[in-house]
Design a protein around this motif. Structure first.
Motif, PDB file in Angstrom:
ATOM      1  N   HIS A 112       0.825  -1.157  -0.186  1.00  0.00           N
ATOM      2  CA  HIS A 112       0.158  -0.096  -0.120  1.00  0.00           C
ATOM      3  C   HIS A 112       0.849   1.223  -0.051  1.00  0.00           C
ATOM      4  O   HIS A 112       1.947   1.314  -0.732  1.00  0.00           O
ATOM      5  CB  HIS A 112      -0.857  -0.105   1.166  1.00  0.00           C
TER       6      HIS A 112
ATOM      7  N   GLU B  93       1.411 -10.497   0.306  1.00  0.00           N
ATOM      8  CA  GLU B  93       0.135 -10.484   0.133  1.00  0.00           C
ATOM      9  C   GLU B  93      -0.158  -9.939  -1.253  1.00  0.00           C
ATOM     10  O   GLU B  93       0.759  -9.178  -2.043  1.00  0.00           O
ATOM     11  CB  GLU B  93      -0.363  -9.237   1.068  1.00  0.00           C
TER      12      GLU B  93
ATOM     13  N   PHE C 206      -5.368  -4.646  -2.241  1.00  0.00           N
ATOM     14  CA  PHE C 206      -5.482  -3.084  -2.155  1.00  0.00           C
ATOM     15  C   PHE C 206      -5.959  -1.919  -2.830  1.00  0.00           C
ATOM     16  O   PHE C 206      -6.821  -1.022  -2.512  1.00  0.00           O
ATOM     17  CB  PHE C 206      -3.878  -2.608  -1.647  1.00  0.00           C
TER      18      PHE C 206
ATOM     19  N   ARG D 186     -10.836  -8.199   5.356  1.00  0.00           N
ATOM     20  CA  ARG D 186     -10.018  -7.755   4.439  1.00  0.00           C
ATOM     21  C   ARG D 186      -9.318  -9.316   3.849  1.00  0.00           C
ATOM     22  O   ARG D 186      -9.059 -10.025   4.551  1.00  0.00           O
ATOM     23  CB  ARG D 186      -8.553  -6.903   4.841  1.00  0.00           C
TER      24      ARG D 186
ATOM     25  N   SER E 230      -1.137  -4.476   8.174  1.00  0.00           N
ATOM     26  CA  SER E 230      -1.212  -5.089   7.149  1.00  0.00           C
ATOM     27  C   SER E 230      -0.050  -6.489   7.495  1.00  0.00           C
ATOM     28  O   SER E 230       1.026  -6.093   7.677  1.00  0.00           O
ATOM     29  CB  SER E 230      -0.697  -4.481   5.760  1.00  0.00           C
ATOM     30  N   PRO E 231      -0.561  -7.618   7.328  1.00  0.00           N
ATOM     31  CA  PRO E 231      -1.672  -8.231   6.915  1.00  0.00           C
ATOM     32  C   PRO E 231      -2.538  -7.755   8.133  1.00  0.00           C
ATOM     33  O   PRO E 231      -2.378  -7.778   9.105  1.00  0.00           O
ATOM     34  CB  PRO E 231      -1.490  -9.708   6.652  1.00  0.00           C
TER      35      PRO E 231
ATOM     36  N   PRO F 118      -1.379   1.574   7.921  1.00  0.00           N
ATOM     37  CA  PRO F 118      -1.371   0.434   8.778  1.00  0.00           C
ATOM     38  C   PRO F 118      -0.070   0.095   9.327  1.00  0.00           C
ATOM     39  O   PRO F 118       1.137   0.632   8.915  1.00  0.00           O
ATOM     40  CB  PRO F 118      -1.511  -0.756   7.512  1.00  0.00           C
TER      41      PRO F 118
END
Ligand code: DOR
Ligand code: ZN
Ligand code: ZN
Length: 409
Positions: free
Chosen positions: A110, A142, A147, A168, A241-242, A286
């Motif tokens: 992200h 991920e 995202f 998510r 995240s995660p 995050p």
């Protein structure tokens, strides 16, 4: 000066192989003076720091420059994970192991990671070159497409968004791990998956490890401590995240820790400012601080989950996943074990003390903790690195910033 260790454990100085201390460029969130103080209060005497800084740590020159910046500011010894640069994957074939033994790959990130590897071909090259250079890859696994979906969600009803955030897609992490395993099988690259958050990832990775693939994984203090219910309460603060998952996933991560399937526990200490974390969840970055809370939170969890387990067994587990295991994976001779010839990095730990973690305890520059109000079991009393007392819990005093870079140039 006499240190009374009666009824306490003397553990090797702990190694946190996953911190974001934010130098260079993001020192408004964290810096090494604060981060390394938080570390020693938590019994950590060695950290390995992540490269998602400004500018990012993508080559040897950047890591050497970072070592210069940190020198004289850190209480703890330190190493750096190199950042894998998707534009220059060939660098991984020739990393000087005295500068770095590992490289971080952000398959998603992200806005916190400047160098996300989205492209399958780039990822393949990174695995091939890292294998040639005998570099261990550490991965944020991920799917970045997740995202993109989240971004499309923005601007809609905040409650809806927060529900989406809470659920998510676990599939984003699971599919990324499956993709990584195919690459490990093809190239034989030594691979450590960070912050495993779902039961499926743990199952896949444990099975792959059992077939002899050179793959290991980390669980974080956060994923062992919080579940989605806490995220609802914590809002943007517990956004990471995660994402934090549900009870069944958390139970599987604990099983991985007990069975030894999870090699290491890391904090993923990722501070953001209070202001950033009081934004609506969709706009908050995050990440959660945790280097200070890590060992105590894991100890608290172990005592709660298995109250009848002999504490010596639990202490041995702590010393393995926060000591011997990261020392072996990342090549830290003298660290992580109490044995003749080892560095005099020691922690005196009271296994029985019960106390409440409060906002005033926070040493990170960000000034907040997701553990505020938590009842803790166990407390770090004294932290010693290279024979020097760096934290005295009774007097609340710190030693000097004499931490060394464990690399050389
Ligand atoms: O929650 C996270 N925070 N996940 C990441 O991958 C990056 C980290 C950060 O640097 O803030
Ligand atoms: Zn990550
Ligand atoms: Zn991280």
């Amino acid at each position: 000066r006499v240190i009374d260790a009666r009824g306490r454990y003397v553990l090797p100085g702990l190694i946190d192989s996953h911190v974001h201390f934010r130098t260079p460029g993001l020192e408004h969130k964290e810096d090494w003076e604060h981060g390394s103080r938080a570390a020693v209060v938590g019994g950590v005497t060695t950290v390995i720091d992540m490269p998602n800084t400004v500018p990012p740590g993508l080559d040897e020159a950047a890591l050497c420059a970072k070592a210069d910046l940190v020198a004289g500011r850190s209480l703890v010894d330190f190493r750096f994970h190199l950042g894998a640069d998707p534009q220059r994957p060939e660098l991984l074939a020739e990393v000087d192991p005295s500068v770095a033994t590992s490289a971080k790959v952000f398959m998603a990130g992200h806005h916190t990671a400047p160098t996300v590897v989205r492209d399958a071909e780039q990822l393949e090259k990174i695995f091939a070159h890292a294998a040639a250079g005998n570099v261990r890859l550490v991965l944020h696994a991920e799917d970045e497409a997740v995202f993109d979906l989240l971004d499309q969600w923005r601007g809609t009803d905040p409650q809806e968004y927060s529900d989406y955030e809470r659920w998510r897609p676990r599939t984003g992490a699971i599919s990324a791990v499956a993709q990584v395993l195919a690459l490990v099988r093809r190239h034989g690259t030594k691979t450590h998956i960070l912050h495993v958050s779902t039961a499926e990832e743990a199952d896949l990775l444990a099975a792959a490890h059992a077939t002899g693939l050179p793959v290991t994984f980390e669980v974080t203090g956060h994923h062992l401590s919080f579940i989605d219910r806490d995220t609802l309460r914590g809002g943007a603060r517990t956004r990471l995240s995660p994402a934090i998952r549900g009870q069944a996933d958390q139970d599987r991560l604990w099983t991985a820790l007990y069975s030894g399937e999870a090699a290491t526990v890391g904090s993923d200490h990722a501070p953001h400012t209070r202001t950033e974390k009081t934004r609506p969840i969709a706009d908050a970055p995050p990440g959660i601080p945790g280097v200070q809370e890590l060992a105590t939170a894991v100890w608290t969890g172990m005592r709660r989950r298995r109250p009848d387990e002999h504490p010596d067994v639990a202490a041995g587990r702590l010393a393995r996943c926060l000591g011997a295991a990261p020392a072996d994976l990342f090549g830290l001779p003298g660290k992580g074990r109490l044995e003749p010839g080892a560095d005099a990095d020691l922690v005196v730990f009271d296994p029985d003390q019960r106390w409440m973690f409060s906002a005033e305890d926070v040493r990170s520059k960000c000034g907040w903790s997701a553990y505020e109000g938590w009842s803790m079991t166990g407390r770090v009393l004294t932290t010693i690195r290279a024979g020097e007392v760096l934290w005295d819990d009774e007097r609340k005093t710190f030693g000097p910033a004499t931490g060394r870079w464990l690399g050389t140039r």
